[in-house]
Scaffold this active site. Structure first.
Site, PDB file in Angstrom:
ATOM      1  N   SER A  56       0.759  -1.255   0.131  1.00 30.95           N
ATOM      2  CA  SER A  56      -0.124  -0.083  -0.011  1.00 30.95           C
ATOM      3  C   SER A  56       0.845   1.049   0.029  1.00 30.95           C
ATOM      4  O   SER A  56       2.114   1.267   0.693  1.00 30.95           O
ATOM      5  CB  SER A  56      -0.757   0.088   1.394  1.00 30.95           C
ATOM      6  N   TYR A 113      -1.863  -0.825  10.752  1.00 24.48           N
ATOM      7  CA  TYR A 113      -2.248  -1.477   9.652  1.00 24.48           C
ATOM      8  C   TYR A 113      -1.061  -1.263   8.653  1.00 24.48           C
ATOM      9  O   TYR A 113      -0.495  -2.107   8.037  1.00 24.48           O
ATOM     10  CB  TYR A 113      -3.404  -0.787   8.841  1.00 24.48           C
ATOM     11  N   LYS A 126       1.905  -3.558   6.693  1.00 25.22           N
ATOM     12  CA  LYS A 126       2.619  -3.699   5.338  1.00 25.22           C
ATOM     13  C   LYS A 126       3.944  -3.622   5.080  1.00 25.22           C
ATOM     14  O   LYS A 126       4.710  -4.468   4.343  1.00 25.22           O
ATOM     15  CB  LYS A 126       1.822  -2.788   4.330  1.00 25.22           C
TER      16      LYS A 126
END
Ligand code: NAD
Ligand code: WQD
Length: 337
Positions: free
Chosen positions: A124, A148, A152
């Site tokens: 992302s 989050y 990643k």
């Protein structure tokens, strides 16, 4: 040879399954339906005229993964499975680390044991944090501001270390900017869980009368109209990017990150106007305070993806909005029609 698609019943996964099947690939989906159901895949079957093979299961289940790799002739893995809500990740970080990091680790361990080394990972643009300048290039410093994003970046780091340790690995880290839109058929699209966090699903739910008005989170950013600027890309373009990445990992080893974005930034108000034009619906909105953690401006330099994997976004904002509206208006309750 088969492509294993983890999280293939989800928003981006289901669109990618369509592109893979239409390109003649043999696809096997592994999904635990924690944020989806079997219905999108039934619709993928109807759209492509091909059966979608599906295993309901979890990427954290090593015994299941070993069985899948031993029963099937898997050549590559496209790994979407994971949790994706930034706000939720600050409330239940352990769930995020377990699903996204431990789950990816288990998957990579099972791949190694099975001798499968071609891996395409859903990363992302969040790994760039608040960039010092735009457009963002892959070489920019990586920094994250929420659990989050950290999951990643951790999986990216694991992949880089893995590829450095063993030259058989061939890994593409796909850094998505802001996916939006739906399949032009109106049959598959994004089904947010509860109140949408993302801008485009919120806009479409206002337009259909499920929400009163859009809150525009801040109009005092250093951007042309003061609202946040992002790089929205059509989910079908994004899906095609996975096909291109698979072709690349089949030919070249190592671990390489690619930005998947259009290179064009649009503000929140640009998005509202574009949606109103495409749908003929009004989107009432109010300006509210900034959302904590948001940044002013984020858009990709997508040149590396074009030169290295031959991928470029083809669809513009009007198409993205028209397709989002077709999906929302034809499926007011998502897949539960
Ligand atoms: P999604 O929630 O629609 O799809 C994820 C799928 O993975 C769901 O079908 C869910 O049931 C499944 N899943 C979750 N945990 C699992 C587990 N432990 N085992 C098996 N299946 C599991 O999300 P999406 O929007 O399609 O995103 C796909 C991937 O792309 C995610 O990894 C997400 O973090 C990443 N990503 C998404 C965006 C975005 O804006 N949508 C942006 C950048 C990156
Ligand atoms: C876009 C713009 C908001 C909702 C997030 C994740 C990122 C990635 C994509 C997974 C911003 C504004 C939004 C609303 C608004 N996901 N907005 N009102 O924040 O760029 O990225 O999704 O990897 O990691 O952080 O996307 O769609 O939430 O917001 O004004 O109701 O719209 O402030 O400027 P974001 P978004």
């Amino acid at each position: 040879m088969t492509v294993l698609v983890t999280g293939g019943a989800g928003y981006i996964g289901s669109h990618t399954c369509v592109e893979l099947l239409e390109a003649g690939k043999d696809v096997l989906v592994l999904d635990n339906f924690s944020n989806s159901s079997a219905e999108p895949l039934k619709r993928v079957e109807a759209l492509t005229g091909q059966p979608v093979r599906l295993i309901e299961g979890d990427i954290r289940d090593r015994a299941l993964l070993d069985k899948v790799f031993s029963d099937e002739n898997i050549e590559s893995v496209v790994h979407f499975a994971g949790l994706k809500a930034v706000g939720e990740s600050t409330e239940i970080p352990l769930d995020y680390f377990e699903n996204n990091v431990a789950g990816s680790l288990t998957l990579l361990q099972a791949m190694k044991a099975a001798g499968v080394f071609q891996f395409v990972f859903s990363s992302s643009a969040t790994v760039y944090g608040d960039p010092h300048t735009v457009p963002i290039q892959e070489s920019f410093p990586l920094q994250v501001t929420n659990p989050y994003g950290r999951t990643k970046l951790m999986v990216e780091d694991i992949c880089r270390d893995l590829a450095a340790s063993d030259e058989r690995w061939s890994i593409a880290l796909l850094r998505y900017f802001n996916p939006a839109g739906a399949h032009p058929s109106g049959r598959i699209g994004e089904q947010p869980n509860g109140i949408p966090n993302n801008l485009v699903p919120y806009i479409t739910q206002v337009a259909i009368g499920q929400r009163d008005k859009l809150s525009v989170f801040g109009d005092d950013y250093n951007t042309p109209d003061g609202t946040g600027v992002r790089d929205y890309l059509h989910v079908v373009d994004l899906a095609v990017g996975h096909l291109k990445a698979l072709e690349k990992v089949a030919k070249k080893t190592g671990c390489i990150a690619y930005n998947l974005g259009t290179g064009q930034g649009y503000s929140v108000l640009d998005m509202v106007k574009a949606f109103e034009k495409a749908s003929g619906k009004d989107v009432p909105y109010q300006i509210t305070p900034r959302r904590p953690g948001d940044i002013a401006c984020c858009y990709a330099d997508p040149a590396f993806a074009e030169s290295e994997i031959g991928w470029k976004a083809e669809k513009g904002l009007d198409e993205m909005m028209a397709d989002s509206w077709r999906w929302q208006s034809q499926n007011p309750n998502g897949f539960e029609n």
